[in-house]
Structure formats: structure tokens, C-alpha cells
Design a protein around this motif. Structure first.
Motif, PDB file in Angstrom:
ATOM      1  N   PRO A 204       0.809  -1.300   0.070  1.00 19.58           N
ATOM      2  CA  PRO A 204       0.000  -0.027  -0.074  1.00 19.58           C
ATOM      3  C   PRO A 204       0.684   1.173   0.075  1.00 19.58           C
ATOM      4  O   PRO A 204       1.503   1.523   0.827  1.00 19.58           O
ATOM      5  N   LEU A 205       0.707   1.992  -1.042  1.00 19.38           N
ATOM      6  CA  LEU A 205       1.323   3.275  -1.205  1.00 19.38           C
ATOM      7  C   LEU A 205       0.465   4.665  -1.083  1.00 19.38           C
ATOM      8  O   LEU A 205      -0.520   4.498  -1.701  1.00 19.38           O
ATOM      9  N   ASP A 206       1.009   5.799  -0.640  1.00 22.44           N
ATOM     10  CA  ASP A 206       0.430   6.938  -0.900  1.00 22.44           C
ATOM     11  C   ASP A 206       1.203   8.065  -1.439  1.00 22.44           C
ATOM     12  O   ASP A 206       2.257   8.043  -1.141  1.00 22.44           O
ATOM     13  N   GLY A 207       0.683   8.254  -2.628  1.00 24.27           N
ATOM     14  CA  GLY A 207       1.319   9.331  -3.760  1.00 24.27           C
ATOM     15  C   GLY A 207       0.919  10.724  -3.196  1.00 24.27           C
ATOM     16  O   GLY A 207       1.331  11.522  -3.994  1.00 24.27           O
ATOM     17  N   GLY A 208       0.486  10.866  -2.051  1.00 24.53           N
ATOM     18  CA  GLY A 208      -0.040  12.623  -1.904  1.00 24.53           C
ATOM     19  C   GLY A 208      -1.262  13.007  -2.676  1.00 24.53           C
ATOM     20  O   GLY A 208      -1.098  14.097  -2.774  1.00 24.53           O
TER      21      GLY A 208
ATOM     22  N   GLU B  83       4.247  14.690 -12.943  1.00 23.41           N
ATOM     23  CA  GLU B  83       4.454  14.116 -11.528  1.00 23.41           C
ATOM     24  C   GLU B  83       3.855  12.857 -11.429  1.00 23.41           C
ATOM     25  O   GLU B  83       4.513  11.908 -10.821  1.00 23.41           O
ATOM     26  N   LEU B  84       2.647  12.347 -12.280  1.00 23.27           N
ATOM     27  CA  LEU B  84       2.566  10.946 -12.203  1.00 23.27           C
ATOM     28  C   LEU B  84       3.619  10.041 -12.614  1.00 23.27           C
ATOM     29  O   LEU B  84       3.854   8.923 -12.359  1.00 23.27           O
TER      30      LEU B  84
ATOM     31  N   TYR C 208       4.857   6.912 -10.502  1.00 24.09           N
ATOM     32  CA  TYR C 208       4.714   5.642 -10.965  1.00 24.09           C
ATOM     33  C   TYR C 208       6.083   4.973 -11.173  1.00 24.09           C
ATOM     34  O   TYR C 208       6.103   3.833 -10.882  1.00 24.09           O
ATOM     35  N   TYR C 209       6.939   5.767 -11.813  1.00 28.96           N
ATOM     36  CA  TYR C 209       8.350   5.010 -12.043  1.00 28.96           C
ATOM     37  C   TYR C 209       9.207   4.688 -10.840  1.00 28.96           C
ATOM     38  O   TYR C 209       9.827   3.811 -10.566  1.00 28.96           O
ATOM     39  N   ASP C 210       9.141   5.603  -9.966  1.00 24.97           N
ATOM     40  CA  ASP C 210       9.612   5.365  -8.552  1.00 24.97           C
ATOM     41  C   ASP C 210       8.973   4.131  -7.724  1.00 24.97           C
ATOM     42  O   ASP C 210       9.700   3.176  -7.135  1.00 24.97           O
TER      43      ASP C 210
ATOM     44  N   LEU D 218       1.848  -2.851 -11.002  1.00 27.89           N
ATOM     45  CA  LEU D 218       1.451  -1.502 -10.587  1.00 27.89           C
ATOM     46  C   LEU D 218      -0.121  -1.383 -10.572  1.00 27.89           C
ATOM     47  O   LEU D 218      -0.656  -1.638 -11.833  1.00 27.89           O
ATOM     48  N   ASP D 219      -0.645  -1.144  -9.509  1.00 24.15           N
ATOM     49  CA  ASP D 219      -2.225  -1.141  -9.509  1.00 24.15           C
ATOM     50  C   ASP D 219      -2.624   0.396  -8.916  1.00 24.15           C
ATOM     51  O   ASP D 219      -2.201   0.732  -7.901  1.00 24.15           O
ATOM     52  N   ILE D 220      -3.492   0.864  -9.707  1.00 19.81           N
ATOM     53  CA  ILE D 220      -3.833   2.437  -9.655  1.00 19.81           C
ATOM     54  C   ILE D 220      -5.229   2.609  -9.359  1.00 19.81           C
ATOM     55  O   ILE D 220      -6.020   2.222 -10.322  1.00 19.81           O
TER      56      ILE D 220
END
Length: 293
Positions: free
Chosen positions: A25-29, A95-96, A100-102, A112-114
Motif C-alpha cells: 500500500p502506497l500513498d502518492g499524496g 508528476e504522475l 509511478y516509475y519510483d 502497478l495497481d492504480i
């Protein structure tokens, strides 16, 4: 009688990658245009369903921390970078691209699940997603929740079914896998309303589905709405019956990503049975087995 055969996510991943694959689980702000323009979806929590992230760190550090946590707990070594909170395409494309690449830089991240909205994608963003889909398996999740007009208005989804399914087609035309979210037990819906929503995902050949139980968290507008209106909340027996009935109309290759909701327990108001996720899934499996015998 046709037997129920479910293409479960774990089975899909093991078949595709030869091993169990775990979500990070990631938070991209991100924020959400629906919150900026109005009050957001009525069921959404303050954190936008992002209660399980390390949101004080960079994306690369979040990936490392989540991998460390899961490696120690589960001995996991293959992962899905998962952006769940809010609307994860709600930033400029440059920015996306960096975000995503990070997220996919680690060689052990296979997917990658968005999660996003049907009104928060455009041709430029889809072009970026198609580019990334050539590097890792890419999934795009969108909240359908319901196709019933009255429900769409009540939950304040804030875009039409036509916009939703038009975006599904654009993504699929670019070979991007789509996952639809459908909520079971929305206020004033009957089982036929829920089943029609599931049917529409199948009519449009959507690759994956997430079935959520409706739950009320104290930090959502749904909590205040319930206190004023006291609409019917499904029992666990009713909920599991509805889910099993929905599986009867799924295409056999539709990937089932979720069978129930995943509430943040400290803020869960109702239904209390949704706290016991394993029990709910066990009951669904038991009813499927009984139906198939």
C-alpha cells in the motif's frame, strides 16, 4: 445447473508469476477532484481508504519499508505497488510519471495497481499508463459502486455511468486491465440492483471485480446520513447470499480481487460482522461449496 467457478486473484497471480504476490500500500499524496468540487463520495473516510500506508515518506522509501515489513512477516519477495488512497491520477502527467516509475523501480515489483475515477483520466494520462504497461503488469481500478441512478446520486459519485464505461473502453482499447468496484448493500438497494451492477461489468468484459460490503465509518458522511435515516444494513447471511448470487453471473475468466470490505476497525460503526473478514470469506466459500454439490 452451472457450477460456480471463481478466478480468484491469488490463483491468477500464482498462475501468472508462479508464486504468491503481495500488495504494497502506497500513498502518492493525491487528493480527489470530487472532494475539491463537492463533498466527495458519501462512504469515503477522511483518509480516502488509505489507513494502511507510510504516508510520511517518499515513494521509494515507502516501497522499501513495505517490502521490509512483508518480507519479515510473510517472507514475501514479489510485490504489487498499490496506490489506493483518493484518486491516483489526480496530478499533472509529469508528476504522475515520476511517482509511478519510483513505485516500479524495485525489480521485485511486478504489478502497478492504480485506483482512480472515471472522470480523472484523459488521453495524455492514458498514453502514460500504456507506456508503463509495457514495463510491468498494470491494473487500473475504478469505483463503479452501482449502476442504479438513484444510488449514484445518493453516494455522490459525481459522474455518469456513460462516462464510467466510456473510460473503461478507452483503457481496454489500450490493453490496460480494468478492475471495477461494486458495493453490496447500498442504502435502499435490493439484491436485483446489486446484481445488475455486477452484470454490467460482465457485459463490458471488464477484467477484474472487487465486491465490497457497505460499512459505515465514523469519519464518513455516510455515518451522519445513517444516524438521520437508519436505512437497512445487510446481515452477514444476507451479504454472503448476495455475493454468492453475483458469482453465478461472472464470466469464468473475470478475476475476483475482493469478496468483502476492509474497514478500519477503530472507526467502524456498522456492521460489526464486517470486522471478521476471514469469517465472512469462509461463509462465502461454504455457500459456494454447498451450491456446487
Amino acid at each position: 445447473m452451472k457450477k460456480i467457478k471463481i478466478n480468484r486473484l491469488n490463483d491468477y497471480l500464482k498462475k501468472t508469476y508462479g508464486t504468491k504476490v503481495y500488495k504494497l500500500p502506497l500513498d502518492g499524496g493525491f487528493s480527489c477532484p470530487n472532494r475539491v468540487n463537492s463533498k466527495g463520495c458519501i462512504f469515503c473516510s477522511e483518509s480516502g481508504s488509505g489507513e494502511f500506508t507510510f504516508n510520511d515518506f517518499s515513494i521509494k522509501n515507502q516501497v522499501d519499508l513495505q517490502i521490509k515489513r512483508l518480507s519479515e512477516k510473510k517472507k514475501a519477495d514479489k510485490f504489487i505497488a498499490y496506490f489506493q488512497s483518493f484518486t491516483n491520477t489526480y496530478k499533472p502527467v509529469n508528476e504522475l510519471r515520476q511517482i509511478y516509475y519510483d513505485a516500479i523501480e524495485n525489480e521485485n515489483v511486478l504489478v502497478l495497481d492504480i485506483a482512480t475515477r472515471g472522470d480523472c483520466l484523459d488521453d495524455e494520462k492514458i498514453k502514460l499508463l500504456k507506456e508503463i504497461s509495457k514495463k510491468v503488469d498494470l491494473w487500473v481500478e475504478m469505483g463503479l459502486q452501482s449502476t442504479k441512478k438513484q444510488s449514484v446520486e445518493l453516494i455522490n459519485r459525481a459522474y455518469s455511468n456513460d462516462i464510467y464505461f466510456d473510460m473503461v473502453k478507452k483503457l481496454m482499447d489500450n490493453d490496460i486491465k480494468v478492475i471495477s468496484h461494486v458495493i453490496t448493500g447500498l442504502p435502499y438497494e435490493q439484491e436485483d440492483d446489486f446484481l445488475e451492477s455486477v452484470y454490467q461489468t460482465q457485459k463490458h468484459n471488464i477484467w477484474g471485480i472487487k465486491i465490497h460490503s457497505l460499512y459505515i465509518q465514523t469519519d464518513s458522511r455516510l455515518y451522519d446520513y445513517y444516524l438521520r435515516n437508519k436505512f437497512k444494513i445487510l446481515t452477514m447471511d444476507e451479504y454472503t447470499d448476495w455475493v454468492v448470487d453475483s458469482f453465478k453471473i461472472l464470466n469464468e475468466d473475470t478475476v475476483v480481487h475482493r469478496m468483502t470490505g476492509d474497514a478500519f476497525k477503530p472507526k467502524l460503526y456498522l456492521p460489526k460482522w464486517s470486522c471478521d473478514k476471514l469469517r465472512v470469506i469462509s461463509e462465502i466459500n461454504s455457500k459456494i461449496k454447498k451450491y456446487n454439490t
